[in-house]
Design a protein around this motif. Structure first.
Motif, short mmCIF file in Angstrom:
data_model
loop_
_atom_site.label_atom_id
_atom_site.label_comp_id
_atom_site.label_asym_id
_atom_site.label_seq_id
_atom_site.Cartn_x
_atom_site.Cartn_y
_atom_site.Cartn_z
N GLU A 107 0.74 -1.28 -0.03
CA GLU A 107 0.04 -0.13 0.03
C GLU A 107 0.89 1.27 0.12
O GLU A 107 0.68 2.06 -0.78
CB GLU A 107 -0.69 -0.10 1.22
CG GLU A 107 -2.32 0.62 1.30
CD GLU A 107 -3.00 0.43 2.61
OE1 GLU A 107 -3.55 -0.57 2.68
OE2 GLU A 107 -2.83 1.35 3.48
N ASP A 108 1.96 1.19 0.78
CA ASP A 108 2.64 2.47 0.87
C ASP A 108 3.45 2.46 -0.36
O ASP A 108 3.91 3.85 -0.83
CB ASP A 108 3.65 2.06 1.90
CG ASP A 108 3.03 2.40 3.31
OD1 ASP A 108 1.86 2.74 3.36
OD2 ASP A 108 3.67 1.87 4.47
N ARG A 144 2.56 6.67 -6.67
CA ARG A 144 1.22 7.68 -7.01
C ARG A 144 2.00 8.98 -6.96
O ARG A 144 1.65 10.11 -7.66
CB ARG A 144 0.24 7.63 -6.24
CG ARG A 144 -0.92 6.60 -6.89
CD ARG A 144 -1.78 6.69 -6.19
NE ARG A 144 -2.88 5.33 -6.63
CZ ARG A 144 -3.38 4.76 -5.76
NH1 ARG A 144 -3.37 4.81 -4.35
NH2 ARG A 144 -4.22 3.61 -6.14
N LYS A 145 2.45 9.35 -5.83
CA LYS A 145 2.99 10.50 -5.25
C LYS A 145 3.93 11.28 -6.40
O LYS A 145 3.95 12.40 -6.56
CB LYS A 145 3.59 10.44 -3.95
CG LYS A 145 4.24 11.56 -3.27
CD LYS A 145 4.92 10.99 -2.08
CE LYS A 145 5.92 12.28 -1.82
NZ LYS A 145 6.70 12.02 -0.52
N ASN A 146 4.74 10.42 -6.58
CA ASN A 146 6.19 10.89 -7.73
C ASN A 146 5.64 10.85 -9.13
O ASN A 146 6.74 10.97 -9.79
CB ASN A 146 7.29 10.11 -7.19
CG ASN A 146 7.71 10.56 -5.94
OD1 ASN A 146 7.88 11.60 -5.85
ND2 ASN A 146 7.51 9.52 -5.12
N ASN A 163 0.53 10.56 1.80
CA ASN A 163 -0.31 10.10 3.07
C ASN A 163 -1.48 9.71 3.01
O ASN A 163 -2.12 9.26 4.25
CB ASN A 163 0.14 11.12 4.04
CG ASN A 163 1.53 11.28 4.55
OD1 ASN A 163 2.15 10.61 4.81
ND2 ASN A 163 2.03 12.85 4.19
N GLU A 164 -2.00 9.45 1.76
CA GLU A 164 -3.58 9.07 1.72
C GLU A 164 -3.35 7.55 2.18
O GLU A 164 -2.57 6.70 1.76
CB GLU A 164 -4.01 9.26 0.53
CG GLU A 164 -4.94 10.60 0.17
CD GLU A 164 -5.38 10.66 -1.14
OE1 GLU A 164 -6.06 12.00 -1.32
OE2 GLU A 164 -5.03 9.84 -1.98
N ARG A 165 -4.63 6.96 2.77
CA ARG A 165 -4.81 5.75 2.80
C ARG A 165 -5.72 5.18 2.06
O ARG A 165 -6.88 5.44 2.43
CB ARG A 165 -5.10 5.44 4.44
CG ARG A 165 -3.90 5.37 5.47
CD ARG A 165 -3.99 4.80 6.80
NE ARG A 165 -4.73 3.54 6.61
CZ ARG A 165 -4.28 2.37 6.46
NH1 ARG A 165 -3.02 2.28 6.35
NH2 ARG A 165 -5.04 1.32 6.30
N ARG A 166 -5.44 4.62 1.17
CA ARG A 166 -6.22 4.03 -0.03
C ARG A 166 -6.14 2.40 -0.05
O ARG A 166 -5.18 2.18 -0.36
CB ARG A 166 -5.87 4.49 -1.58
CG ARG A 166 -6.68 5.64 -1.94
CD ARG A 166 -6.13 6.10 -3.13
NE ARG A 166 -6.35 7.52 -3.26
CZ ARG A 166 -7.33 8.01 -3.77
NH1 ARG A 166 -8.42 7.33 -3.93
NH2 ARG A 166 -7.85 9.37 -3.73
N PRO A 167 -6.92 1.66 0.54
CA PRO A 167 -6.99 0.39 0.78
C PRO A 167 -6.99 -0.45 -0.72
O PRO A 167 -7.69 0.16 -1.70
CB PRO A 167 -8.24 -0.21 1.34
CG PRO A 167 -8.74 1.14 2.02
CD PRO A 167 -8.19 2.19 1.23
N ILE A 198 -11.12 -5.11 6.54
CA ILE A 198 -12.03 -4.98 7.61
C ILE A 198 -12.01 -3.62 8.40
O ILE A 198 -11.01 -3.02 8.50
CB ILE A 198 -11.60 -6.16 8.69
CG1 ILE A 198 -11.66 -7.41 7.96
CG2 ILE A 198 -12.45 -6.34 9.83
CD1 ILE A 198 -10.81 -8.62 8.43
N GLY A 199 -13.02 -3.50 8.79
CA GLY A 199 -13.42 -1.94 9.59
C GLY A 199 -13.65 -0.75 8.57
O GLY A 199 -14.49 -1.21 7.36
N PRO A 200 -13.27 0.45 8.94
CA PRO A 200 -13.87 1.49 8.12
C PRO A 200 -13.42 1.44 6.58
O PRO A 200 -12.45 1.07 6.39
CB PRO A 200 -13.44 2.61 8.69
CG PRO A 200 -12.51 2.29 9.73
CD PRO A 200 -12.83 1.10 9.90
N GLN A 201 -14.39 1.56 5.79
CA GLN A 201 -14.08 1.53 4.34
C GLN A 201 -13.72 2.86 3.49
O GLN A 201 -13.87 4.06 4.19
CB GLN A 201 -15.32 1.15 3.47
CG GLN A 201 -15.75 -0.46 3.93
CD GLN A 201 -14.86 -1.50 3.71
OE1 GLN A 201 -14.44 -1.69 2.57
NE2 GLN A 201 -14.64 -2.03 4.58
N GLY A 202 -13.27 3.03 2.44
CA GLY A 202 -12.88 4.11 1.59
C GLY A 202 -11.77 4.62 1.99
O GLY A 202 -10.69 4.29 2.71
#
Lengths: 226, 582
Positions: free
Chosen positions: A36-37, A43-45, A171-175, A180-184
């Motif tokens: 993910e990171d 993406r960032k670069n 720094n965005e968290r994009r699964p 499991i847990g909160p989506q999006g």
């Protein structure tokens, strides 16, 4: 993401003298990260902008692509002619009412993840054109990630805006899959630049007065007068 | 200012008879005649075709909402006025006709049969002021969306966007998209001919080749353009309406954004009109500074044009070189004005401040640096075989056609007529400078390129003369209407302090009157027709921009050519959409 790159001053010297341990070579040649990171870093670069311009600001945006400013240093020189291949749309100019259906449609045609930079006073808040033919800021109908102020902003400002966007994207968290847990998407929250830079700016006491063509000339004159 | 022409007065009187309602003295001394609606067509035909040294160019056509205006002494009653500006190359003079119209259903006969160029001007006037043109082939809105309610330049139309609370919800977006659907029959176009089906291609409003938000619908037979319909108004920033709520002084920054590539040249155009109204004499030093800065921005404008044009025809690297040289011009502009694209640096009566210490060296470096670069550009861009193949014979037009359609500036000179308003109507002391007017022969895209390259050399020549002969003296006129008023004077007596306070807080009050100030901007003749009714804001501000008629000519230039030629024409004509739509 942990990223061990060789530092030019310290590690490089050791490496060149063949004093490397296995541990060091591993550290110099591998990066360990969560997928993910790694994707976020990629993406960032390589934020590719959409070839899209509205008015005066677009000229400054185009200037940022040319050699003096060279936005390629930040991986954002790959101007895309179609919204489907672009990552960021820079709303560079006034958001005209008559042109806004097309702006919105083009944004909708971009594939997620997608970001919006509002470039210039008109796109941010409509600035000096509070008139019947202009929508008062593009955030009336598009979600804006970074606001770059100025009329028009210098190419340097746009590049600063791009760096801020990069920080956000990184720094965005994009699964990448079901979680499991909160989506999006979880977006980081950053303070306004005004709050960060304001105190320092307010402390600046000595500016080059407009009577001098350059700061050096001013300093010369200043020293000679003393 | 023009000289009074008594023979013209007599000729008009004889032709118009009782239809001549009044002659109006104006500050700019352009002969101004009030004619009845019934006779205006006949009179325009007369001055275009029959009078000696005829007025061949329809310079501008617009309307005024007179309902709230004071100081109309000597003018016939009118709620709406249609205003025609003509220009004669033989006389080197302007001419103005006005037609008084009632509040209810104001209409005048169309003049599209006399000047094809009247088409867009009439549509624009209908759209923004609400004056109908009877007999116009297709009187639909030009600037605003088709479903817009009201006519924006009427005094009862809201001015602020915040008042209207504009937004673009999804439903509205679909409706607006629907409206933009092109219907060939509406424009009198056939869908097929001789067994060939035509293709209708929608180019824009977001297309890299159109240099901005412009839409052109092309009727194609294969790759060949049969006809084109430009659709504009996507860049309408209501510059004319804004003037009615800004003070004379605080409107200056808006002018920068009309032709956003030419910076102070816009200030110059606006001020050439305001300063006539205010009766301000500009000190010599201020005049020369203005000329110098205008020419610097002309070069900066041409750099953008050259880079983007060469990119349009497939050369990918020149844009990097020309933009770098533009940065050098901007380095000077920044040192002097503090800004890059929108300097807002001229003021009523002079400039914002004096030139900074060390300005000569900046210019000298630039003057030494640039000529070899221009030679290089000429060698590598213009003399390139592919460039020639793409541009020679493309988008040709003749002098007569160009005048008929209102073409001015380098585009007109490329046709072979050496007409430059810096020489024809010298302003700001241009008659004191030595420079040549480069002309072309064929009026094609190639000639438009060579003319502009040479024009940059001439601009450099003018700058050189400015640097070598910069006079001493004040940079702003000592005049009660010069803004902002000189501060030191206020420290001596209360009267000047009060005047200073009022001028700064309310803005200067310009005496009632009308004036057209027109200059040679980087793209052609840019004119501001200002009406003052003796208050702190203009009553009406009409901007005549060069790109508007150039854009209207587009179908004429591209018929029978291919789509890729159209891109070469776009690039060569040098327009910006802000200058077209205002």
């Amino acid at each position: 993401m942990a990223w061990w790159s060789r530092k030019p001053d310290s590690r490089e010297k050791e490496l060149s003298h063949n004093h490397t341990s296995i541990n060091d070579s591993v550290r110099g040649n591998f990066a360990l990260a969560r997928l993910e990171d790694l994707v976020a870093w990629g993406r960032k670069n390589s934020i590719w902008p959409f070839n899209f311009g509205l008015s005066c600001c677009y000229v400054e945006m185009a200037t940022s692509l040319t050699s003096k400013y060279d936005i390629a240093r930040f991986g954002a020189e790959v101007i895309r002619g179609t919204p489907r291949e672009a990552d960021v749309i820079v709303i560079s100019g006034t958001v005209f009412y008559k042109a806004s259906p097309m702006i919105k449609l083009l944004y909708q045609q971009m594939m997620a993840p997608r970001w919006v930079i509002a470039m210039g006073s008109c796109a941010c808040s409509d600035g000096m054109f509070d008139v019947y033919s202009v929508i008062q800021g593009v955030d009336k109908f598009l979600p804006v990630d970074v606001y770059v102020t100025g009329c028009p902003p210098r190419p340097d400002s746009l590049m600063e805006g791009l760096l801020l966007l990069q920080e956000k994207v990184g720094n965005e968290r994009r699964p990448l899959s079901w979680v499991i847990g909160p989506q999006g998407v979880e977006q980081p929250v950053f303070p306004a630049q005004r709050e960060l830079k304001g105190p320092k700016r307010r402390r600046i006491g000595r500016l080059t007065p407009p009577d001098y063509a350059s700061h050096d000339l001013y300093r010369e004159g200043h020293d000679a007068n003393r | 200012m023009q000289t009074v022409d008594l023979a013209l007065n007599e000729a008009i009187q004889a032709q118009a008879g009782p239809a001549l309602l009044a002659t109006q003295p104006t500050v700019d001394r352009i002969p101004t005649f009030w004619i009845t609606k019934e006779k205006i067509h006949d009179l325009l035909r007369y001055v275009k075709n029959e009078i000696d040294r005829p007025y061949k160019m329809l310079y501008d056509l617009t309307g005024i909402d007179e309902r709230g205006r004071s100081h109309r002494e000597g003018q016939p009653d009118s709620d709406f006025t249609a205003v025609y500006h003509l220009y004669s190359f033989g006389r080197n003079a302007y001419l103005r006709f006005k037609v008084p119209l009632p509040e209810k259903r104001p209409s005048v006969p169309t003049i599209t049969d006399l000047w094809p160029a009247a088409d867009w001007y009439e549509r624009e006037t209908w759209d923004l002021v609400g004056i109908r043109f009877d007999g116009h082939p297709h009187l639909v809105r030009l600037i605003m969306p088709r479903d817009w309610e009201g006519h924006p330049l009427r005094k009862d139309h809201p001015s602020h966007g915040t008042e209207l609370g504009l937004n673009m919800p999804d439903q509205k977006m679909m409706e607006e998209q629907e409206q933009l659907q092109f219907d060939p029959e509406e424009w009198g176009m056939k869908r097929s001919s001789d067994g060939t089906d035509f293709l209708f291609l929608n180019l824009g409003p977001h297309h890299p080749g159109t240099h901005g938000v412009l839409r052109v619908v092309l009727q194609l037979d294969g790759e060949i353009i049969i006809d084109a319909v430009p659709d504009i108004g996507f860049h309408h920033r209501a510059q004319e309406k804004v003037a009615e709520r800004q003070t004379w002084h605080t409107y200056l920054p808006y002018t920068d954004r009309v032709d956003y590539l030419s910076g102070v040249i816009n200030n110059m155009a606006y001020l050439s009109s305001v300063e006539q109204l205010a009766g301000i004499e500009i000190p010599l030093r201020a005049q020369v500074i203005r000329v110098m800065m205008c020419e610097l921005y002309r070069i900066a404008n041409h750099f953008v044009w050259l880079g983007t044009f060469s990119q349009d025809v497939g050369q990918l690297s020149p844009v990097f070189y020309t933009f770098n040289d533009r940065e050098r011009a901007f380095y000077i502009a920044e040192a002097i004005t503090g800004a890059r694209m929108h300097p807002n640096w001229f003021r009523m009566g002079g400039t914002a401040q004096d030139l900074p210490i060390g300005w000569e060296d900046l210019f000298r470096d630039f003057i030494n640096y640039l000529p070899p670069r221009l030679d290089e550009y000429e060698r590598e861009i213009v003399k390139n075989r592919i460039f020639k193949a793409r541009t020679k014979g493309i988008g040709r037009t003749t002098v007569d056609e160009a005048i008929e359609w209102g073409m001015t500036g380098p585009n007109l000179r490329a046709c072979g007529l050496g007409w430059d308003f810096r020489k024809a109507h010298p302003y700001s002391g241009y008659d004191q400078f030595e420079f040549d007017i480069p002309i072309g022969k064929n009026g094609d895209s190639y000639d438009r390129a060579t003319v502009r390259i040479e024009e940059m050399r001439q601009s450099l020549r003018i700058i050189d003369q400015c640097v070598r002969n910069m006079p001493d003296g004040p940079y702003k006129a000592i005049h009660p209407l010069a803004t902002p008023p000189p501060k030191p004077k206020t420290m001596h007596d209360i009267e000047t302090l009060i005047a200073h306070f009022l001028t700064v807080s309310w803005g200067p009050v310009i005496p009632p009157g009308e004036a057209l100030g027109a200059i040679e901007a980087s793209k052609g003749n840019n004119g501001y027709y200002l009406i003052s009714d003796g208050s702190t804001t203009p009553y009406r501000n009409r901007i005549r921009t060069p790109s508007f008629p150039h854009m209207q000519m587009l179908p004429l230039l591209c018929r029978g050519l291919t789509v890729s030629d159209l891109i070469a024409i776009f690039g060569s004509v040098d327009f910006v959409l802000a200058d077209v739509d205002k």
